[in-house]
Design a protein around this motif. Structure first.
Motif, short mmCIF file in Angstrom:
data_model
loop_
_atom_site.label_atom_id
_atom_site.label_comp_id
_atom_site.label_asym_id
_atom_site.label_seq_id
_atom_site.Cartn_x
_atom_site.Cartn_y
_atom_site.Cartn_z
N LEU A 69 0.94 -1.41 -0.06
CA LEU A 69 0.13 0.04 0.07
C LEU A 69 0.80 1.41 0.08
O LEU A 69 0.37 2.26 -0.67
N LYS A 70 2.08 1.25 0.46
CA LYS A 70 3.05 2.44 0.70
C LYS A 70 3.22 2.93 -0.76
O LYS A 70 3.79 3.96 -0.98
N THR A 71 3.21 1.96 -1.79
CA THR A 71 3.58 2.42 -3.12
C THR A 71 2.90 3.80 -3.69
O THR A 71 3.48 4.40 -4.30
N HIS A 72 1.59 4.02 -3.11
CA HIS A 72 0.68 5.12 -3.46
C HIS A 72 1.26 6.48 -2.84
O HIS A 72 1.00 7.65 -3.23
N ASP A 73 2.36 6.29 -1.76
CA ASP A 73 3.03 7.23 -1.03
C ASP A 73 4.04 7.88 -1.82
O ASP A 73 4.33 9.10 -1.76
N TYR A 74 4.55 7.06 -2.75
CA TYR A 74 5.79 7.58 -3.61
C TYR A 74 5.44 8.08 -4.87
O TYR A 74 6.55 8.64 -5.65
N CYS A 75 4.33 8.16 -5.43
CA CYS A 75 3.97 8.67 -6.82
C CYS A 75 2.74 9.43 -6.84
O CYS A 75 1.78 9.60 -5.99
N ALA A 76 3.06 10.63 -7.74
CA ALA A 76 1.73 11.64 -7.81
C ALA A 76 1.20 10.88 -9.36
O ALA A 76 1.85 10.51 -10.08
N TYR A 77 -0.21 10.90 -9.47
CA TYR A 77 -0.74 10.39 -10.58
C TYR A 77 -1.36 11.50 -11.41
O TYR A 77 -2.07 12.28 -10.86
N ASP A 78 -1.73 11.07 -12.70
CA ASP A 78 -2.49 11.97 -13.47
C ASP A 78 -3.97 11.43 -13.72
O ASP A 78 -4.98 12.16 -13.61
N LEU A 79 -4.16 10.34 -13.06
CA LEU A 79 -5.52 9.75 -12.89
C LEU A 79 -5.33 8.47 -11.47
O LEU A 79 -4.49 7.81 -11.96
N GLU A 80 -6.37 8.27 -11.25
CA GLU A 80 -6.57 7.33 -9.90
C GLU A 80 -7.73 6.61 -10.36
O GLU A 80 -8.99 7.21 -10.61
N VAL A 81 -7.70 5.10 -10.22
CA VAL A 81 -8.80 4.30 -10.55
C VAL A 81 -8.83 3.32 -9.37
O VAL A 81 -8.38 2.93 -8.53
N ASP A 82 -10.39 2.72 -9.32
CA ASP A 82 -10.71 1.82 -8.18
C ASP A 82 -11.11 0.56 -8.95
O ASP A 82 -11.95 0.62 -9.83
N THR A 83 -10.41 -0.48 -8.86
CA THR A 83 -10.69 -1.65 -9.61
C THR A 83 -11.77 -2.68 -9.08
O THR A 83 -12.04 -3.57 -9.59
N ARG A 84 -12.65 -1.89 -8.21
CA ARG A 84 -13.57 -2.54 -7.61
C ARG A 84 -14.80 -2.41 -8.93
O ARG A 84 -15.86 -3.09 -8.82
N ASP A 85 -14.77 -1.21 -9.57
CA ASP A 85 -15.45 -0.82 -10.78
C ASP A 85 -15.18 -1.96 -11.76
O ASP A 85 -14.20 -2.47 -11.84
N PRO A 86 -16.34 -2.05 -12.74
CA PRO A 86 -16.12 -3.25 -13.75
C PRO A 86 -14.77 -2.66 -14.66
O PRO A 86 -14.62 -1.57 -15.03
N THR A 87 -14.12 -3.77 -14.88
CA THR A 87 -12.85 -3.72 -15.73
C THR A 87 -13.04 -2.55 -16.88
O THR A 87 -12.35 -1.80 -17.34
N ASP A 88 -14.26 -3.09 -17.73
CA ASP A 88 -14.57 -2.40 -19.02
C ASP A 88 -14.60 -0.86 -18.64
O ASP A 88 -14.12 -0.03 -19.50
N GLN A 89 -15.33 -0.50 -17.70
CA GLN A 89 -15.50 0.81 -17.33
C GLN A 89 -14.31 1.62 -16.95
O GLN A 89 -14.07 2.86 -17.28
N VAL A 90 -13.41 0.93 -15.81
CA VAL A 90 -12.32 1.44 -15.48
C VAL A 90 -11.22 1.87 -16.91
O VAL A 90 -10.82 2.69 -17.03
#
Length: 174
Positions: A137-158
């Motif tokens: 989970l610490k990986t997200h502390d090291y990166c700034a993102y252009d976009l963030e997604v939640d993969t609980r949503d359907p893959t095709d929508q993400v």
């Protein structure tokens, strides 16, 4: 002058859904992209055989990922469009990747799922060490993102959301 390739960089924990997402993106992106992940290289037998810890396995791992990070830029510089899947495990890795790709068109995506979902996926897959996703989970502390997604949503929508944001981003290409 030869055109450099572009990079869609998927960063997230183990079991976040990066591989599934990368494969879905390849199917719907309007241009062909190569799928590139350190697991592909390791699974192909590239890494040294582990014959005991006296062979400096920590050093081997560091060399492997140093080479992988260098290869991302090298493949893009050769004109390949890439979907890179990775777990940026340390701030130094993030800094190194950003420095090596600063001259390239790179689009950073944070791939997320709640820890309970990550742990459920770990259990169901059976090929992960319990706790690996939580540790990463610490990986997200090291990166700034252009976009963030939640993969609980359907893959095709993400995937569609990523492609839409990718096509609307300010590109380095003229």
């Amino acid at each position: 002058m030869e055109q450099h390739g572009r990079i869609i960089f998927l960063n997230g924990t183990s079991s976040a859904g990066k591989s599934t997402l990368a494969k879905a993106l390849r199917e719907i992106l309007p241009e062909p992209f190569c799928y590139y992940a350190s697991d592909q290289i390791a699974d192909a037998g590239f890494r040294v055989l582990k014959r005991g810890m006296h062979h400096g396995m920590r050093g081997e791992r560091n060399r492997f990922f140093d080479g992988f990070h260098r290869s991302i830029a090298a493949f893009a510089e050769a004109g390949n469009d890439l979907i890179v899947e990775h777990i940026v495990e340390e701030q130094s890795w993030s800094d190194d990747i950003r420095q090596r790709t600063a001259h390239l068109d790179i689009f950073w995506i944070g791939v997320h799922a709640p820890v309970e979902e990550l742990e459920r996926r770990e259990r169901e897959r059976g090929d992960r060490t319990p706790g690996e996703a939580r540790f990463h989970l610490k990986t997200h502390d090291y990166c700034a993102y252009d976009l963030e997604v939640d993969t609980r949503d359907p893959t095709d929508q993400v995937a569609a959301r990523i492609v839409d944001a990718w096509l609307k981003r300010p590109s380095l290409r003229p």
